[in-house]
Enzyme design. Structure first.
Site, mmCIF file in Angstrom:
data_model
loop_
_atom_site.group_PDB
_atom_site.id
_atom_site.type_symbol
_atom_site.label_atom_id
_atom_site.label_comp_id
_atom_site.label_asym_id
_atom_site.label_seq_id
_atom_site.Cartn_x
_atom_site.Cartn_y
_atom_site.Cartn_z
ATOM 1 N N GLY A 49 0.755 -1.340 -0.021
ATOM 2 C CA GLY A 49 0.044 0.097 0.069
ATOM 3 C C GLY A 49 0.977 1.314 -0.025
ATOM 4 O O GLY A 49 1.775 1.325 0.789
ATOM 5 N N ALA A 50 0.595 2.127 -0.916
ATOM 6 C CA ALA A 50 1.479 3.316 -1.207
ATOM 7 C C ALA A 50 1.855 4.160 -0.082
ATOM 8 O O ALA A 50 2.957 4.283 0.420
ATOM 9 C CB ALA A 50 0.865 4.319 -2.324
ATOM 10 N N ARG A 91 10.007 -0.811 -4.882
ATOM 11 C CA ARG A 91 8.715 -0.718 -5.550
ATOM 12 C C ARG A 91 8.691 0.478 -6.514
ATOM 13 O O ARG A 91 8.401 1.650 -5.924
ATOM 14 C CB ARG A 91 7.646 -0.799 -4.663
ATOM 15 C CG ARG A 91 7.335 -1.810 -3.369
ATOM 16 C CD ARG A 91 7.241 -3.235 -4.213
ATOM 17 N NE ARG A 91 6.156 -2.980 -4.962
ATOM 18 C CZ ARG A 91 4.789 -3.443 -4.391
ATOM 19 N NH1 ARG A 91 4.530 -3.705 -3.333
ATOM 20 N NH2 ARG A 91 3.818 -3.731 -5.452
ATOM 21 N N ASP A 242 -1.784 4.343 -6.093
ATOM 22 C CA ASP A 242 -0.319 4.157 -5.862
ATOM 23 C C ASP A 242 0.434 5.404 -6.572
ATOM 24 O O ASP A 242 1.312 5.542 -6.077
ATOM 25 C CB ASP A 242 0.250 2.616 -6.488
ATOM 26 C CG ASP A 242 -0.211 1.599 -5.694
ATOM 27 O OD1 ASP A 242 0.389 1.286 -4.914
ATOM 28 O OD2 ASP A 242 -1.561 1.054 -5.779
ATOM 29 N N ASN A 252 -3.332 2.248 -9.870
ATOM 30 C CA ASN A 252 -3.592 1.481 -8.976
ATOM 31 C C ASN A 252 -3.506 -0.010 -9.228
ATOM 32 O O ASN A 252 -3.233 -0.356 -10.389
ATOM 33 C CB ASN A 252 -5.231 1.611 -8.552
ATOM 34 C CG ASN A 252 -5.209 1.335 -7.257
ATOM 35 O OD1 ASN A 252 -4.704 1.442 -6.241
ATOM 36 N ND2 ASN A 252 -6.572 0.570 -6.965
ATOM 37 N N LYS A 253 -3.971 -0.915 -8.256
ATOM 38 C CA LYS A 253 -3.765 -2.271 -8.239
ATOM 39 C C LYS A 253 -4.343 -2.970 -9.770
ATOM 40 O O LYS A 253 -5.543 -2.389 -10.179
ATOM 41 C CB LYS A 253 -4.239 -3.037 -7.247
ATOM 42 C CG LYS A 253 -4.211 -4.484 -7.315
ATOM 43 C CD LYS A 253 -2.806 -4.927 -7.318
ATOM 44 C CE LYS A 253 -1.775 -4.500 -6.223
ATOM 45 N NZ LYS A 253 -0.454 -4.819 -6.677
#
Length: 352
Positions: A49-50, A91, A242, A252-253
């Site tokens: 999670g960012a 990441r 993110d 995002n995911k």
């Protein structure tokens, strides 16, 4: 929200993290004493999670300062730069990682250059700054929840994707922060949580934390939202992010873009909740956002079971980009960009 668990925390022994890989079956806290351990925890999704990645990175810099054997400020700064370089490789998509590292860099530069601090003062200052980042993240999430409250009518059935809750932040959550704010305001809301293949953040994490907080949640597979929308069982979609580009494009995911397309087709509002630190004002649009490609194992295996025949390749982009035109509003601690445009996103930026 629940107070008997936490995502991550500073301690004198190291950075304490709830190992999210083991949820919901086991609640295990790891104490990570070195920068390398913290970096691997970010890479291996112990913490994800960012916003939470940003908090972990800040604590990684503080931990580097504490464990460094440097006797001179210049040598300590060299160690901090090396730690920052290692953490920056973990990441690539989550911009909060780089935001937190830069904030910590500004802190040590300010202490070393402006205040003329010694090694001990520099260490103490960086620990204090990392703890501030964590505390401020929780405050920011609560402000996001308050800002998004107007978007959630009583009785809303909310579809979410991945996990944008307390587990993805310092606490409280972004998308789930809005859900929590609505619940705390006395509104009756229910959540549909996409399972979110391949790491199952929705099934394992969103369901776990909402159930712990007594917020009604039902898990669905990733191929069910279209049908449920067609049946009139979804009132709004609320997701995290993110990285958000300056024009409002949202990374995002993986799977988020598909939900946005479905929501548009069915006339359902599609909202993105994220702190300002997730907005990358230096990136013009989503085409410039780096998309992390993760390894085969997370797709090809679940636990000890192999799902894909040996030798058959898989693709694993961890994120996708949703164009701003599909986003109804972006919710931040400073209010809404509704609809998201270059102008409305820029208006949220601090005036300094």
């Amino acid at each position: 929200m629940a107070t008997d668990w936490f995502t991550l925390r500073w301690s004198d022994e190291g950075v304490v993290m709830l190992d999210q890989r083991l949820l919901p079956g086991q609640e295990l806290y790891l104490t990570l004493g070195s920068v390398e351990e913290i970096a691997r925890a970010i890479e291996d999704l112990v913490v994800r999670g960012a916003p939470a990645i940003g908090c972990a990175a800040a604590m990684g810099i503080a931990r580097a300062a504490v464990v460094s054997e440097a006797k001179q400020v210049a040598d300590l700064v060299d160690d901090l730069e090396a730690a920052s370089e290692r953490l920056a490789r973990t990441r690539p998509t989550a911009v909060n990682l780089f935001w937190a590292l830069e904030r910590m860099r500004e802190s040590w530069r300010g202490l070393a250059d402006g205040a003329g601090a010694g090694v001990a003062e520099l260490r103490a200052g960086l620990v204090a700054e990392a703890r501030r980042i964590l505390d401020q993240d929780v405050e920011t999430c609560r402000a996001i929840g308050a800002a998004g409250l107007e978007l959630v009518p009583d009785g809303s059935r909310i579809l979410t994707h991945c996990n944008a809750g307390a587990l993805a932040t310092g606490g409280y959550g972004t998308a789930l922060g809005v859900v929590r704010a609505a619940t705390e305001a006395g509104r009756s809301v229910t959540v549909l949580a996409d399972e979110t293949r391949p790491f199952l953040q929705g099934a394992r994490l969103t369901a776990w934390e909402l159930d712990r907080d007594g917020i009604p949640v039902t898990v669905i597979t990733d191929n069910m939202p279209a049908w449920l929308m067609q049946c009139g069982e979804v009132d709004l979609v609320m997701v995290g992010a993110d990285r958000i580009a300056a024009n409002g494009d949202v990374a995002n995911k993986i799977g988020t873009y598909g939900l946005a397309v479905l929501a548009k087709e069915h006339g359902i509002p599609f909202y993105v909740a994220a702190p300002l630190s997730t907005i990358d004002f230096a990136t013009a649009n989503g085409d410039a956002i780096p998309i992390e490609e993760r390894g085969r194992r997370e797709v090809a295996e679940i636990g000890a079971r192999t799902l894909v025949p040996e030798g058959v390749p898989v693709r694993h982009p961890a994120f996708d980009v949703t164009p701003a035109r599909l986003v109804t509003a972006i919710v931040t601690e400073r209010g809404l960009a509704r609809p998201p445009t270059v102008a409305s996103v820029r208006a949220l930026a601090p005036s300094d």
